[in-house]
Design an enzyme around this catalytic site. Structure first.
Site, PDB file in Angstrom:
ATOM      1  N   SER A 137      19.568  45.611 -14.568  1.00  0.00           N
ATOM      2  CA  SER A 137      18.884  46.590 -13.733  1.00  0.00           C
ATOM      3  C   SER A 137      19.599  46.611 -12.388  1.00  0.00           C
ATOM      4  O   SER A 137      19.679  45.590 -11.707  1.00  0.00           O
ATOM      5  CB  SER A 137      17.424  46.164 -13.555  1.00  0.00           C
ATOM      6  OG  SER A 137      16.781  46.992 -12.619  1.00  0.00           O
ATOM      7  N   LYS A 163      20.727  49.884 -16.583  1.00  0.00           N
ATOM      8  CA  LYS A 163      19.581  50.624 -16.027  1.00  0.00           C
ATOM      9  C   LYS A 163      19.838  50.817 -14.551  1.00  0.00           C
ATOM     10  O   LYS A 163      20.217  49.869 -13.859  1.00  0.00           O
ATOM     11  CB  LYS A 163      18.311  49.810 -16.255  1.00  0.00           C
ATOM     12  CG  LYS A 163      17.141  50.092 -15.323  1.00  0.00           C
ATOM     13  CD  LYS A 163      15.881  49.408 -15.831  1.00  0.00           C
ATOM     14  CE  LYS A 163      15.007  48.908 -14.708  1.00  0.00           C
ATOM     15  NZ  LYS A 163      13.831  48.159 -15.241  1.00  0.00           N
ATOM     16  N   LYS A 165      18.167  52.337 -10.896  1.00  0.00           N
ATOM     17  CA  LYS A 165      16.935  52.777 -10.263  1.00  0.00           C
ATOM     18  C   LYS A 165      17.147  54.206  -9.799  1.00  0.00           C
ATOM     19  O   LYS A 165      18.242  54.552  -9.299  1.00  0.00           O
ATOM     20  CB  LYS A 165      16.610  51.874  -9.074  1.00  0.00           C
ATOM     21  CG  LYS A 165      16.229  50.460  -9.481  1.00  0.00           C
ATOM     22  CD  LYS A 165      14.870  50.437 -10.162  1.00  0.00           C
ATOM     23  CE  LYS A 165      14.430  49.033 -10.509  1.00  0.00           C
ATOM     24  NZ  LYS A 165      13.107  48.988 -11.134  1.00  0.00           N
ATOM     25  N   ASP A 190      15.137  54.104 -13.998  1.00  0.00           N
ATOM     26  CA  ASP A 190      13.784  53.597 -13.713  1.00  0.00           C
ATOM     27  C   ASP A 190      13.322  54.161 -12.379  1.00  0.00           C
ATOM     28  O   ASP A 190      13.919  53.885 -11.340  1.00  0.00           O
ATOM     29  CB  ASP A 190      13.812  52.062 -13.672  1.00  0.00           C
ATOM     30  CG  ASP A 190      12.427  51.440 -13.485  1.00  0.00           C
ATOM     31  OD1 ASP A 190      11.438  52.197 -13.338  1.00  0.00           O
ATOM     32  OD2 ASP A 190      12.332  50.195 -13.496  1.00  0.00           O
ATOM     33  N   GLU A 215      12.185  55.350 -17.247  1.00  0.00           N
ATOM     34  CA  GLU A 215      11.129  54.340 -17.119  1.00  0.00           C
ATOM     35  C   GLU A 215      10.172  54.725 -15.996  1.00  0.00           C
ATOM     36  O   GLU A 215      10.601  55.038 -14.884  1.00  0.00           O
ATOM     37  CB  GLU A 215      11.793  52.977 -16.841  1.00  0.00           C
ATOM     38  CG  GLU A 215      10.820  51.821 -16.758  1.00  0.00           C
ATOM     39  CD  GLU A 215      11.548  50.476 -16.591  1.00  0.00           C
ATOM     40  OE1 GLU A 215      12.753  50.387 -16.902  1.00  0.00           O
ATOM     41  OE2 GLU A 215      10.890  49.521 -16.153  1.00  0.00           O
ATOM     42  N   ASP A 240       6.190  51.149 -17.870  1.00  0.00           N
ATOM     43  CA  ASP A 240       6.256  49.801 -17.310  1.00  0.00           C
ATOM     44  C   ASP A 240       4.919  49.546 -16.593  1.00  0.00           C
ATOM     45  O   ASP A 240       3.961  49.023 -17.198  1.00  0.00           O
ATOM     46  CB  ASP A 240       7.473  49.716 -16.354  1.00  0.00           C
ATOM     47  CG  ASP A 240       7.584  48.418 -15.571  1.00  0.00           C
ATOM     48  OD1 ASP A 240       6.662  47.584 -15.633  1.00  0.00           O
ATOM     49  OD2 ASP A 240       8.598  48.213 -14.860  1.00  0.00           O
ATOM     50  N   LYS A 264       6.213  42.983 -19.600  1.00  0.00           N
ATOM     51  CA  LYS A 264       6.498  41.911 -18.646  1.00  0.00           C
ATOM     52  C   LYS A 264       5.374  40.895 -18.775  1.00  0.00           C
ATOM     53  O   LYS A 264       4.189  41.260 -18.678  1.00  0.00           O
ATOM     54  CB  LYS A 264       6.561  42.456 -17.219  1.00  0.00           C
ATOM     55  CG  LYS A 264       7.759  43.358 -16.959  1.00  0.00           C
ATOM     56  CD  LYS A 264       7.811  43.851 -15.532  1.00  0.00           C
ATOM     57  CE  LYS A 264       9.049  44.739 -15.328  1.00  0.00           C
ATOM     58  NZ  LYS A 264       9.022  45.420 -14.023  1.00  0.00           N
ATOM     59  N   GLY A 292      12.018  42.654 -16.209  1.00  0.00           N
ATOM     60  CA  GLY A 292      12.242  41.534 -15.298  1.00  0.00           C
ATOM     61  C   GLY A 292      11.589  41.780 -13.951  1.00  0.00           C
ATOM     62  O   GLY A 292      11.285  42.936 -13.591  1.00  0.00           O
TER      63      GLY A 292
HETATM   64  O1  OSB Z   1      10.498  48.117 -12.348  1.00  0.00           O
HETATM   65  O2  OSB Z   1      11.524  46.900 -13.711  1.00  0.00           O
HETATM   66  C1  OSB Z   1      11.105  47.090 -12.579  1.00  0.00           C
HETATM   67  C2  OSB Z   1      12.303  44.323 -10.236  1.00  0.00           C
HETATM   68  C3  OSB Z   1      11.178  44.147  -9.449  1.00  0.00           C
HETATM   69  C4  OSB Z   1      10.080  44.950  -9.657  1.00  0.00           C
HETATM   70  C5  OSB Z   1      10.099  45.910 -10.666  1.00  0.00           C
HETATM   71  C6  OSB Z   1      11.217  46.083 -11.467  1.00  0.00           C
HETATM   72  C7  OSB Z   1      12.350  45.284 -11.224  1.00  0.00           C
HETATM   73  C8  OSB Z   1      13.604  45.426 -11.946  1.00  0.00           C
HETATM   74  C9  OSB Z   1      14.527  44.241 -11.927  1.00  0.00           C
HETATM   75  O3  OSB Z   1      13.990  46.449 -12.454  1.00  0.00           O
HETATM   76  C10 OSB Z   1      14.640  43.548 -13.208  1.00  0.00           C
HETATM   77  C11 OSB Z   1      15.342  42.228 -13.068  1.00  0.00           C
HETATM   78  O4  OSB Z   1      16.572  42.215 -13.086  1.00  0.00           O
HETATM   79  O5  OSB Z   1      14.648  41.195 -12.943  1.00  0.00           O
HETATM   80 MG    MG Z   2      10.390  49.205 -14.155  1.00  0.00          MG
END
Ligand code: OSB
Ligand code: MG
Length: 371
Positions: A137, A163, A165, A190, A215, A240, A264, A292
């Site tokens: 991510s 992925k 953001k 995402d 996402e 999510d 998660k 994550g």
């Molecule tokens: O939306 O998936 C998410 C990190 C913190 C809060 C929300 C998200 C995320 C990530 C990071 O996308 C995922 C990771 O590498 O731990």
């Molecule tokens: Mg997410």
């Protein structure tokens, strides 16, 4: 049988190797609560509260989780005897919500139970694979060039899907540039709830990028709007923030609010809830994958275990320790093979040793709840 003698909370502060930016904002340093459960025989298990530093991803945040675990949840569990770790969830039912706080205790109890049985946690929860597929991510960057450099690095490291953001100031043109540069890679976006149904036309235009999924495009508490958006676009929506419980998963599936779910452990409240969601999705033909929360090695180890469940058929946001930390708190650190996979550890419990000396060194406070 588990008789919980004490629960120790420790807050550690860990600076990220690189800031992480989502549509909520930037994180430079994590404030993480570690939870250690000890039973009457001196056995131990470890968990982590996966909430953020401010209540933006969910209502929970570091300081709210601390008081919730210390004052409310730990007293519900300490001194009790459980037939099985899966029963720990029920002992906390009087408290509504606070699933990340609950998960820290629940997942630690599963680690404890697996260690007492002398088996790896992934087997104990019913996992079916010894190697898991990894994705990364990548947060919003200052410039598109920096994003492209980061994607190049992760592809070269072997990661199986990228992925990025997205947000209203970092979407169509950025994705277009990524597609133009890297062609047909496995790519997804995402949004962390940055859009509304008024943006449906934009999502229709972004269908042309053939992303694996969008996402959480819309509000965390709005399945109905997601179902209206999904009906208008070809790209699968992955939920999510919207999925906090098995009931949420059932509602999302029935409403056709998405075609994929990100699970998660913290967000759903631990293994008992995650396993129910995984089963619901598997029976409905909905692929799931492990999300994550910028976890330390302890949370990451739990994510690896969960990713071995049969329904986790897509690469997760489970990546190497070194992408996050200069030095992790577990040994060995989490490493990813050149093929973009993690070999699931075969030691008892989470299968990684917690480096107590390092935890102490970066600890800012600690409290023990006992009978
Ligand atoms: O939306 O998936 C998410 C990190 C913190 C809060 C929300 C998200 C995320 C990530 C990071 O996308 C995922 C990771 O590498 O731990
Ligand atoms: Mg997410």
């Amino acid at each position: 049988m588990l008789k919980i003698a004490s629960i120790t909370l420790t807050e550690i502060n860990l600076p990220l190797v690189h800031f992480f930016e989502t549509s909520f904002g930037r994180t430079y340093e994590r404030r993480i609560i570690l939870v250690r459960v000890e039973d009457a025989d001196g056995g131990e298990g470890w968990g982590e509260v996966t909430c953020g530093e401010i209540p933006s991803y969910s209502e929970e945040w570091t300081d709210s989780a601390w008081v919730t675990v210390e004052k409310i949840l730990a007293p519900m569990v300490v001194g009790k005897t459980f037939e099985r770790a899966v029963d720990v969830w029920d002992s906390m039912r009087q408290a509504r919500g606070h699933r990340m706080a609950k998960a820290s205790i629940e997942t630690a109890c599963w680690d404890l139970e697996a260690k007492k049985l002398g088996i790896p946690l992934w087997r104990h929860i019913g996992g079916v694979r010894t190697e898991i597929e990894c994705g990364v991510s990548i947060g919003i960057q200052d410039t598109v060039e920096e994003l492209l450099t980061k994607i190049r690095t992760e592809l070269d490291a072997g990661y199986r899907r990228i992925k990025i953001k997205i947000s209203p100031r970092w979407d169509y043109d950025v994705i277009a540039k990524v597609r133009e540069t890297f062609g047909n890679i496995r790519l997804m976006g995402d949004a962390n709830s940055a859009y509304s149904l008024d943006n449906a036309e934009l999502f229709k235009r972004m269908d042309s990028f053939e992303l694996m999924m969008f996402e959480q495009p819309l509000a965390f508490d709005d399945l109905l709007c997601h179902s209206k958006l999904q009906a208008q676009i070809k790209t699968p929506i992955c939920l999510d923030e919207s999925i906090r419980s098995p009931a949420d998963a059932l509602a999302a599936i029935e409403l056709k609010a998405g075609r994929i779910i990100n699970v998660k452990l913290g967000r759903v409240g631990g293994y008992g809830q995650a396993k129910q969601i995984e089963e619901i999705c598997r029976n409905a033909g909905i692929p799931v994958w492990c999300g994550g929360m910028l976890e330390s090695g302890i949370g990451r180890a739990h994510n690896i275990a969960m990713s071995t469940l049969a329904g986790f058929t897509l690469p997760g946001d489970v990546s190497a320790s070194k992408r996050y930390w200069h030095e992790d708190i577990i040994s060995p650190e989490v490493e990813v093979t050149p093929e973009g996979t993690i070999i699931v550890p075969d030691g008892p419990g989470i299968g990684f040793e917690v480096r107590r000396d390092r935890v102490e060194k970066i600890s800012v406070k600690s409290v023990i709840v006992e009978e």
